[in-house]
Motif scaffolding. Structure first.
Motif, PDB file in Angstrom:
ATOM      1  N   ALA A 220       0.814  -1.215   0.000  1.00  0.00           N
ATOM      2  CA  ALA A 220       0.000   0.000   0.000  1.00  0.00           C
ATOM      3  C   ALA A 220       0.850   1.269   0.000  1.00  0.00           C
ATOM      4  CB  ALA A 220      -0.920   0.000   1.215  1.00  0.00           C
TER       5      ALA A 220
ATOM      6  N   THR B 185     -11.729  -6.183  -3.205  1.00  0.00           N
ATOM      7  CA  THR B 185     -10.931  -4.947  -3.271  1.00  0.00           C
ATOM      8  C   THR B 185     -11.781  -3.778  -2.761  1.00  0.00           C
ATOM      9  OG1 THR B 185     -11.610  -4.707  -5.577  1.00  0.00           O
ATOM     10  CG2 THR B 185      -9.480  -5.748  -5.181  1.00  0.00           C
ATOM     11  N   GLY B 186     -11.325  -2.560  -3.047  1.00  0.00           N
ATOM     12  CA  GLY B 186     -11.998  -1.411  -2.448  1.00  0.00           C
ATOM     13  C   GLY B 186     -12.341  -0.317  -3.442  1.00  0.00           C
ATOM     14  N   ASP B 189     -12.176   6.014  -3.130  1.00  0.00           N
ATOM     15  CA  ASP B 189     -12.484   6.742  -1.910  1.00  0.00           C
ATOM     16  C   ASP B 189     -13.969   6.556  -1.646  1.00  0.00           C
ATOM     17  OD1 ASP B 189     -13.950   8.658  -3.440  1.00  0.00           O
ATOM     18  OD2 ASP B 189     -12.090   9.737  -3.844  1.00  0.00           O
ATOM     19  N   PHE B 276      -2.792  11.434   1.798  1.00  0.00           N
ATOM     20  CA  PHE B 276      -2.595   9.988   1.929  1.00  0.00           C
ATOM     21  C   PHE B 276      -1.454   9.689   2.901  1.00  0.00           C
ATOM     22  CE2 PHE B 276      -0.118   6.333   0.191  1.00  0.00           C
ATOM     23  CZ  PHE B 276      -1.040   5.324   0.383  1.00  0.00           C
ATOM     24  N   GLU B 279      -2.026  10.640   6.734  1.00  0.00           N
ATOM     25  CA  GLU B 279      -2.715   9.663   7.590  1.00  0.00           C
ATOM     26  C   GLU B 279      -1.747   8.864   8.458  1.00  0.00           C
ATOM     27  OE1 GLU B 279      -6.135   8.498   7.676  1.00  0.00           O
ATOM     28  OE2 GLU B 279      -6.514  10.476   6.806  1.00  0.00           O
ATOM     29  N   LEU B 425     -13.430   0.224   2.081  1.00  0.00           N
ATOM     30  CA  LEU B 425     -12.798   1.540   2.200  1.00  0.00           C
ATOM     31  C   LEU B 425     -11.485   1.378   2.956  1.00  0.00           C
ATOM     32  CD1 LEU B 425     -15.888   3.809   3.060  1.00  0.00           C
ATOM     33  CD2 LEU B 425     -14.742   3.481   0.843  1.00  0.00           C
ATOM     34  N   ASP B 426     -10.582   2.346   2.765  1.00  0.00           N
ATOM     35  CA  ASP B 426      -9.259   2.240   3.383  1.00  0.00           C
ATOM     36  C   ASP B 426      -9.326   2.109   4.899  1.00  0.00           C
ATOM     37  OD1 ASP B 426      -7.936   2.348   1.012  1.00  0.00           O
ATOM     38  OD2 ASP B 426      -7.453   4.485   1.114  1.00  0.00           O
ATOM     39  N   ASP B 427     -10.377   2.666   5.494  1.00  0.00           N
ATOM     40  CA  ASP B 427     -10.456   2.637   6.958  1.00  0.00           C
ATOM     41  C   ASP B 427     -11.333   1.502   7.479  1.00  0.00           C
ATOM     42  OD1 ASP B 427     -12.960   3.518   6.316  1.00  0.00           O
ATOM     43  OD2 ASP B 427     -12.871   5.370   7.503  1.00  0.00           O
ATOM     44  N   ASP B 428     -11.509   0.447   6.688  1.00  0.00           N
ATOM     45  CA  ASP B 428     -12.349  -0.670   7.136  1.00  0.00           C
ATOM     46  C   ASP B 428     -11.687  -1.527   8.220  1.00  0.00           C
ATOM     47  OD1 ASP B 428     -14.524  -0.035   5.613  1.00  0.00           O
ATOM     48  OD2 ASP B 428     -14.277  -1.638   4.129  1.00  0.00           O
TER      49      ASP B 428
END
Lengths: 459, 459
Positions: A220, B185-186, B189, B276, B279, B425-428
């Motif tokens: 990532a 996958t995701g 955004d 990005f 974070e 999502l990236d924050d899952d």
């Protein structure tokens, strides 16, 4: 026969009794680092006090927040000498690697002759007893010692000497002498006695490079995220050139060239660097080009990496980008290299290597200058001659790669130089299982001190 | 209203029941890596078989040496599609960091809206159920599916898929289809749907540099003895130039430039590299200069250091010269970079860095080429349009920094491409405590598949 001949003859005749005394001391489990053995340390200190009294010393046990010090004075006239040794020993684990119980001393036959096998046999009980036995012989034969001798025995040398500096400062007047004698070093080899006159200083710095706030996934983030291992590798890789020289600006400031006469002496030793390295599976001196292995260890400064860690280090792979990586860097210093200046230079260099987003933290460790003792004094010359006489091989003024802090303390706090003479051998396994001291070291060591005492008295 | 509108309306109305079904599946503790949960994995497989049968599939549980596979066929005419998902989940430790029991799913209100909180909610139970719910709606409204669908559910994705390749090979004829659909996958955004079309390959190598036969004392040996940390640092430091490019000879052979139209698409995303990186506490893209953070992750190869260890790494200092030091190096590969060629190049480079007395040992890890899927096919174009319609934001063809091995296996063993669409999502927090799946992802994900199925049927 001269008086000295009588003394030496007495030493030879008294060997069985001298060994009995050493064995008594070796049976005491005086491990200083483990509080469980505190009473054994006190027992050893008390035993030494009694033995010193039997030699006519006025001897006292001084309790400290740690293990006791033993201080004794012979009184009398003549040159004033301070003898230093330590009665504490290293822990014995792993115990299962010992071929016999570490506190049940025994004479063993080996291909090199007889050895005394026990924890502390070499470091430092056997060595300190060589001096006491020499004193005993002088006293027995002549009724007096050839010099005015003060004794200091420490019980915390193997656990960082926490009480030493305060004790030296508090007892400076009582302990000051013209010269210190330290018996905690070794021979150059089995046949060549040595006076250690050069000790390297030391400086340590732990460098931790930090980037992201947590470990990242290299899928990532691999690419845009700074990698602390990569930054740290660049930092470390930039510290030596291809000739093995340290590239830190100012690193060689204050490094004196080896005097020609010492270099000549060392060259004459025919030290076999290849054999020395061969003992540990190496062959080619990897240090500064243009210097022999002996010069590299005894007279040149180094910068080494002692440890490194970062990211995932277990079995298999985790493709993390670590949040941080850390290395332990240490320098061995010579001549007038200043540890504080070099610490600042190292930090300035590290900071010049940091890319955006990367920070650094330090943990300093130690910081001591090198010690170089003058070899052209009457005392050093006299001691060298005495050792040469005893061993029938010319005694050398040697260097040591490591540090013996007491020598620096004696100079700084008590204002005196140290004559470092010892009879340990490289294979004595000090700090390891199956420590030994050669019977020859004990016997000829005692005879050496008998000779040195007379030589110093006359110097 | 069109048939599709009816299907979508059915999905909306059926949400409560769809959630009930997902919660049933989420309650099963199907952790594949721990044999203690084998029965829970079988329960999940059986549950899926029953659910597929209720949708008119001919469904079978296939036992393997590990966890069962579920295979199902809808039969019927139309385009033949293979849908892949996995019902196993990651372990839940550290359990104490979960705010509620991981296998008791619950809807929670958050500032971003409602989320489904449970282990597996996103990875991959919630995702695979979006597809089954889409099928259910098509079946309920029209009595049939818009395509001939085969299903493959795996139960070992989170534990290295040991049974997968043999299973694919043994059932190749049964599983072959025109196109695979992969929902693992995701989104790009919160608002931008994505079809992942570029996956980087991977190659790992553990490099262990060895010198002396044991750890040495840096006082006694510092200088002449080779230091493996120093050698390793030089090796690692030589692998990138100052522009962030990998210097390994031949590293960029086979790396294709990003097609202009894809670059234009990506530029139009206005991906905020700084946000990005922000974070995770970083700011400045540290990779190859001249490429945006997005290009670095999606289209450029990397060489990273994932771990390093050597010498003393505990508290304080031990001035050892270590006998060895080791680093884990991994590469992310793109285009036609060949892992075997690059492993050989890495080893040749390492060996060119070794001074006398220093040896090296390797442990290889993995080795897979990159996958780039064609985006100009009628199917990809149709799926992109369907996603765009559902989310009212243009769906992008995205890259992924990591690897999804199943896509390579489908291509190699079954000869088909994969359409990777997912709604994570990236924050899952997949693989971490408190995993969640947005209710919106579940609902609009289901609607997305309903649209994609129709679009693919017509494509």
């Amino acid at each position: 026969m001269s008086q000295l001949d009588d003394v030496l003859a007495h030493i030879d005749a008294d060997q069985p009794q001298a060994l009995e005394r050493l064995f008594d001391l070796l049976r005491m489990e005086s491990i200083s680092t483990d509080p469980a053995y505190a009473a054994e340390c006190e027992k050893a200190a008390d035993w030494l006090v009694e033995d010193l009294k039997s030699l006519g010393f006025e001897a006292t046990r001084h309790d400290t927040p740690g293990r006791p010090m033993v201080v004794a004075h012979s009184g009398g006239s003549g040159k004033h000498l301070l003898f230093y040794g330590h009665y504490d020993v290293q822990p014995v684990d792993p115990l299962e690697l010992w071929t016999r119980p570490p506190f049940e001393p025994m004479i063993e036959d080996t291909p090199h002759g007889q050895v005394i096998r026990a924890r502390g046999a070499s470091d430092d009980k056997g060595q300190l007893m060589t001096f006491l036995e020499a004193c005993r012989a002088w006293k027995a034969v002549t009724g007096a010692l050839p010099a005015n001798i003060t004794i200091l025995f420490e019980g915390e040398e193997e656990s960082g000497s926490p009480s030493l500096i305060p004790f030296l400062e508090a007892h400076a007047e009582e302990l000051k002498a013209e010269l210190a004698l330290v018996c905690d070093t070794g021979m150059l080899d089995r046949d060549t006695p040595a006076i250690a006159t050069r000790l390297r200083g030391m400086l340590g710095e732990q460098i931790t490079v930090k980037a992201a706030s947590k470990d990242l996934h290299s899928g990532a983030f691999g690419g845009p995220a700074a990698n602390p291992i990569r930054v740290l590798a660049k930092i470390l890789a930039g510290l030596h050139d291809t000739e093995g020289r340290v590239t830190l600006p100012g690193f060689y400031d204050g490094v004196a060239d080896l005097p020609a006469e010492i270099k000549a002496q060392w060259d004459a030793l025919n030290f076999d660097g290849e054999a020395f390295l061969g003992e540990v599976g190496l062959k080619v001196p990897a240090g500064e080009q243009g210097y022999s292995a002996l010069e590299q260890i005894w007279s040149r400064p180094t910068l080494e990496f002692n440890g490194i860690i970062g990211g995932y280090t277990g079995e298999g792979f985790k493709t993390v980008l670590p949040a941080q990586a850390s290395a332990k860097v240490s320098m061995r210093l010579v001549s007038q290299q200043d540890p504080m200046t070099l610490r600042a230079a190292l930090r300035a260099y590290v900071e010049s290597c940091l890319p955006a987003d990367v920070t650094v933290e330090y943990k300093p460790h130690g910081g001591s200058m090198a010690t170089e003792l003058p070899t052209d004094t009457p005392e050093f010359t006299a001691a060298q001659a005495a050792l040469t006489e005893e061993w029938a091989t010319e005694a050398v003024f040697s260097g040591m790669g490591g540090s013996i802090p007491i020598v620096g303390h004696f100079r700084k706090i008590l204002g005196m130089n140290s004559l470092m003479v010892g009879f340990g051998l490289d294979d004595d396994q000090i700090h390891s299982p199956n420590e030994k001291y050669e019977l020859r070291s004990f016997h000829k060591g005692t005879r050496s001190w008998a000779r040195i005492l007379e030589a110093l008295a006359k110097a």
